[in-house]
Design an enzyme around this catalytic site. Structure first.
Site, PDB file in Angstrom:
ATOM      1  N   LYS B 121       0.881  -1.171   0.000  1.00 27.25           N
ATOM      2  CA  LYS B 121       0.000   0.000   0.000  1.00 27.25           C
ATOM      3  C   LYS B 121       0.911   1.211   0.000  1.00 27.25           C
ATOM      4  CE  LYS B 121      -3.057   2.875   2.622  1.00 27.25           C
ATOM      5  NZ  LYS B 121      -3.792   3.120   3.871  1.00 27.25           N
ATOM      6  N   GLY B 182      -7.928   9.130   9.744  1.00 23.93           N
ATOM      7  CA  GLY B 182      -8.263   9.219  11.166  1.00 23.93           C
ATOM      8  C   GLY B 182      -9.283  10.285  11.508  1.00 23.93           C
ATOM      9  N   ALA B 208      -9.512   5.760   4.180  1.00 22.46           N
ATOM     10  CA  ALA B 208      -9.297   6.928   5.048  1.00 22.46           C
ATOM     11  C   ALA B 208     -10.554   7.769   5.247  1.00 22.46           C
ATOM     12  CB  ALA B 208      -8.179   7.824   4.533  1.00 22.46           C
ATOM     13  N   GLY B 209     -10.787   8.103   6.490  1.00 24.79           N
ATOM     14  CA  GLY B 209     -11.849   9.038   6.838  1.00 24.79           C
ATOM     15  C   GLY B 209     -13.200   8.411   7.093  1.00 24.79           C
ATOM     16  N   ASN B 230      -9.565   1.799   9.600  1.00 22.76           N
ATOM     17  CA  ASN B 230      -8.719   1.514  10.755  1.00 22.76           C
ATOM     18  C   ASN B 230      -9.184   2.285  11.981  1.00 22.76           C
ATOM     19  OD1 ASN B 230      -6.669   1.233  12.677  1.00 22.76           O
ATOM     20  ND2 ASN B 230      -5.035   1.343  11.206  1.00 22.76           N
TER      21      ASN B 230
END
Lengths: 65, 279
Positions: B121, B182, B208-209, B230
């Protein structure tokens, strides 16, 4: 012998990469070693000798996204 | 945690059953088929147990990790690798921490030397406040990594032109961001992600987000091929419970996309006959 390990100057008795990992309590299977900016093949840890002034980077896997 | 909750009792079995709803619809990346369209990042979990619970409940088959200098003061206690199962998880190393293409290549080579699959990644986020990916370095690194035989999954701004350029270089996916890493803000880049999905010939992974299952469902309803989450899992009070909620949302979104959503209208369209009831 004096080595730079992960940015810190260290005095170690280790003669090979494998010795160094064992002295530091690191698992060879879980540690990637760069010696003087070149990755050392895991199968060659035992036979890769260290010399005064070598710069070692020891890298492992951590959590990440 | 949450032991009274029946649904959480065998999350693995439940998610496996739910994943069976879409066995005819695998996610294929670089010729490899995956049942799950939910990728999970392993950062910031408070414990190995928390991560284990999230992974089990997620059903994820692609799991990201990072590489860092070993901390010589407290070496390898509770290693993350003891939680991951190489038989079940494709361990996808990221290049986080790299600021240049050269550093990203160095990290990818280290991961390969660790014995991981040559998948990476590609993540080049030199600026710390918003962690936005550097498109120029990302494009350069992708080219270098592909030449070295890596399967490259690049994390990018939701930029359709950049996505196209990367696909033409030979990346295995594109991974546009929904919002900064995050931030839990959701699919803020919706209009550009729509274009990326429309034009892309490689899988589009919204990364992401995504802070809530509804965000993941939204991305999947739009036709994203997968999502990566995550922080939303690591931040939850019940890590397994949240992973399960996301896994169900990902599948719901996928099923809705395949079923075909109705058009959005400005005015009402009666769902009952418009005649008066006694006419």
């Amino acid at each position: 012998m004096r080595l730079t390990v992960n940015g810190e100057l260290r005095e170690v008795p280790a003669r090979t990469v494998l010795d160094l990992l064992q002295e530091l309590g690191l698992e060879p299977k879980r540690t990637v070693v760069e010696k003087n900016a070149v990755i050392v093949d895991r199968a060659a840890y035992r036979d890769t000798t260290l010399a005064e002034g070598d710069v070692l980077e020891l890298v492992g896997i951590v959590g990440g996204g | 945690m949450n032991q009274g909750n029946q649904v959480s009792e065998s999350p693995q079995k439940l998610i496996s059953q739910i994943n069976n709803l879409t066995t005819d619809d695998p996610l294929v990346i670089a010729g490899r088929a995956f049942r799950s369209r939910f990728m999970v990042g392993t950062g910031k979990f408070p414990s190995a147990e928390a991560l284990r619970a999230a992974l089990a409940a997620s059903g994820a088959e692609i799991v990201t990790v990072a590489l860092r200098r070993v901390d010589l003061a407290k070496p390898q206690t509770d290693s993350i690798m003891s939680v991951l199962d190489p038989g079940r998880h494709l361990i996808l190393p990221n290049t986080s921490g790299a600021r240049t293409a050269e550093e990203a290549v160095r990290l990818a080579r280290m991961a390969r030397a660790m014995g991981l699959m040559p998948w990476v990644k590609l993540e080049l986020t030199p600026e710390p406040k918003y962690l936005l990916p550097d498109p120029v370095e990302t494009l350069r690194a992708a080219e270098m990594l592909i030449k070295e035989g890596f399967v490259v999954l690049p994390y990018i701004q939701a930029d359709p032109v950049l996505a196209k350029r990367l696909e033409e270089l030979g990346t295995a996916t594109v991974m546009p961001l929904g919002a900064p890493i995050g931030s839990n803000r959701g699919v803020r880049t919706r209009d550009m992600i729509r274009i990326i999905i429309e034009q892309s010939k490689v899988p589009v992974v919204v990364d992401a987000g995504l802070g809530a299952p509804s965000h993941a469902a939204e991305a999947m309803e739009m036709g994203a091929d997968a999502v990566l989450v995550n922080t939303a899992l690591a931040d939850a009070a019940d890590h397994g419970g949240m992973a399960q909620a996301f896994a169900m949302a990902v599948i719901a979104g996928r099923l809705a996309y395949r079923a075909g959503l109705g058009p959005v209208r400005e005015e009402a369209a009666a769902s009952s006959p418009l005649t008066g009831f006694l006419e």
